[in-house]
Scaffold this motif. Structure first.
Motif, mmCIF file in Angstrom:
data_model
loop_
_atom_site.group_PDB
_atom_site.id
_atom_site.type_symbol
_atom_site.label_atom_id
_atom_site.label_comp_id
_atom_site.label_asym_id
_atom_site.label_seq_id
_atom_site.Cartn_x
_atom_site.Cartn_y
_atom_site.Cartn_z
ATOM 1 N N VAL A 168 93.314 21.313 -14.442
ATOM 2 C CA VAL A 168 93.072 22.542 -15.192
ATOM 3 C C VAL A 168 93.899 23.700 -14.636
ATOM 4 O O VAL A 168 94.369 23.659 -13.504
ATOM 5 N N PRO A 169 94.065 24.770 -15.446
ATOM 6 C CA PRO A 169 94.724 25.971 -14.929
ATOM 7 C C PRO A 169 93.821 26.681 -13.930
ATOM 8 O O PRO A 169 92.636 26.352 -13.787
ATOM 9 N N GLU A 170 94.371 27.677 -13.251
ATOM 10 C CA GLU A 170 93.631 28.362 -12.182
ATOM 11 C C GLU A 170 92.322 28.964 -12.680
ATOM 12 O O GLU A 170 91.305 28.899 -11.995
ATOM 13 N N VAL A 171 92.339 29.548 -13.867
ATOM 14 C CA VAL A 171 91.118 30.130 -14.435
ATOM 15 C C VAL A 171 90.534 29.134 -15.436
ATOM 16 O O VAL A 171 91.108 28.883 -16.488
ATOM 17 N N PHE A 172 89.422 28.535 -15.070
ATOM 18 C CA PHE A 172 88.796 27.517 -15.920
ATOM 19 C C PHE A 172 87.295 27.538 -15.671
ATOM 20 O O PHE A 172 86.848 27.518 -14.519
ATOM 21 N N GLU A 173 86.522 27.570 -16.737
ATOM 22 C CA GLU A 173 85.062 27.579 -16.620
ATOM 23 C C GLU A 173 84.508 26.214 -17.006
ATOM 24 O O GLU A 173 84.659 25.779 -18.147
ATOM 25 N N TRP A 174 83.881 25.546 -16.055
ATOM 26 C CA TRP A 174 83.308 24.227 -16.313
ATOM 27 C C TRP A 174 82.145 24.371 -17.302
ATOM 28 O O TRP A 174 81.225 25.159 -17.065
ATOM 29 N N PRO A 175 82.154 23.626 -18.403
ATOM 30 C CA PRO A 175 81.084 23.797 -19.398
ATOM 31 C C PRO A 175 79.740 23.288 -18.899
ATOM 32 O O PRO A 175 79.663 22.282 -18.192
ATOM 33 N N SER A 176 78.693 23.976 -19.277
ATOM 34 C CA SER A 176 77.345 23.622 -18.838
ATOM 35 C C SER A 176 76.365 23.876 -19.970
ATOM 36 O O SER A 176 76.695 24.494 -20.984
ATOM 37 N N ILE A 177 75.140 23.398 -19.786
ATOM 38 C CA ILE A 177 74.070 23.641 -20.742
ATOM 39 C C ILE A 177 72.863 24.194 -19.992
ATOM 40 O O ILE A 177 72.714 23.978 -18.782
ATOM 41 N N VAL A 178 72.028 24.916 -20.710
ATOM 42 C CA VAL A 178 70.812 25.482 -20.128
ATOM 43 C C VAL A 178 69.616 24.729 -20.683
ATOM 44 O O VAL A 178 69.464 24.577 -21.893
#
Length: 199
Positions: A26-36
Motif C-alpha cells: 500500500v501507499p504510505e497513507v492507507f487506512e485499513w478497513p474495519s467494521i464496528v
C-alpha cells in the motif's frame, strides 16, 4: 466481461504484484478497513490485491483503469455469505503514482494475522464459469442462472476459491460483486459478497 484466470504460481510476489493473502502493498497513507460491532472495532481480513496493469495486459477490453491497484478485504471471522450484508467486504481502489510498501497487521504479541501469501498469474479463462480463482465471468457452478437479490444484474468482480488453508462454506468460493455502472466509474463504495457452494 470475459473471465480472467488467476493461477497460483511458485515464488514470492514482487511488491505491487497480484496475489492472495499475505499482506497488502500500500501507499504510505492507507487506512485499513474495519467494521464496528457492538461498539467494538474489528479489522477486516486482507484477501488479496489485483494489479490493474497486469489485468490490462491479460484483458485489454476490461473497463477498469489501466494502472493502480484493487485491494480486497472481507469479514473472514464471521464468514459472511449473504449479499444482504452490506459491511462484510470492502474493495479499495488505489490509482497509483506513489511507492508501495507491505503493511503487516499483527496481534498484540507481534504475530502476523495474515494467511500464507499466494502469488498469482493472470491469463484469459477458457470458460466464463470456470472454477478456481478468477476475475469476472460467472460464479462457481452458476451457469446461466440469475443471481439472487440484491445482486441480480451485478458484475462478479473476483472469485476466490476454497483452499486447504482458507476453506469457505461447503468447499465453495467467495465472490465479490459490484454494479456495472459503478465498475465503469471505478466506484467500489458498495461491494457485496456471496459464498457460492460447490454443487
Amino acid at each position: 466481461m470475459k473471465a480472467v484466470s488467476l493461477a497460483k504460481v511458485p515464488g514470492k510476489p514482487t511488491t505491487g504484484g497480484t496475489k492472495l493473502y499475505g499482506n497488502p502493498d500500500v501507499p504510505e497513507v492507507f487506512e485499513w478497513p474495519s467494521i464496528v460491532d457492538e461498539d467494538d472495532i474489528y479489522d477486516l481480513a486482507f484477501m488479496g490485491q489485483v494489479n490493474l496493469y497486469e489485468l490490462a495486459s491479460a484483458l485489454p477490453e476490461n473497463s477498469l483503469p489501466k494502472e493502480g491497484m484493487l485491494y480486497f478485504f472481507y469479514d473472514l471471522d464471521a464468514m459472511a455469505f449473504s449479499p444482504f450484508d452490506e459491511t462484510a467486504a470492502r474493495v479499495i481502489f488505489y490509482r497509483g503514482g506513489k511507492p508501495l510498501e507491505e503493511l503487516c497487521l499483527e496481534d498484540e504479541n507481534g504475530n502476523s494475522l495474515s494467511s500464507p501469501v499466494v502469488k498469482l498469474e493472470m491469463s484469459a479463462a477458457a470458460e466464463d464459469n470456470a472454477e478456481g480463482h478468477k476475475l469476472f465471468g460467472l460464479p462457481l457452478g452458476y451457469g446461466e442462472e440469475k443471481y439472487p437479490r440484491p445482486i441480480e444484474g451485478w458484475v462478479m468482480l473476483m472469485q476466490i476459491d476454497s483452499t486447504a488453508k482458507v476453506p469457505f462454506e461447503d468447499n465453495g468460493a467467495l465472490c465479490f460483486f459490484v454494479e456495472p455502472e459503478k465498475l465503469a466509474a471505478a466506484d467500489f463504495s458498495d461491494v457485496r459478497v456471496m459464498i457460492v457452494p460447490r454443487k
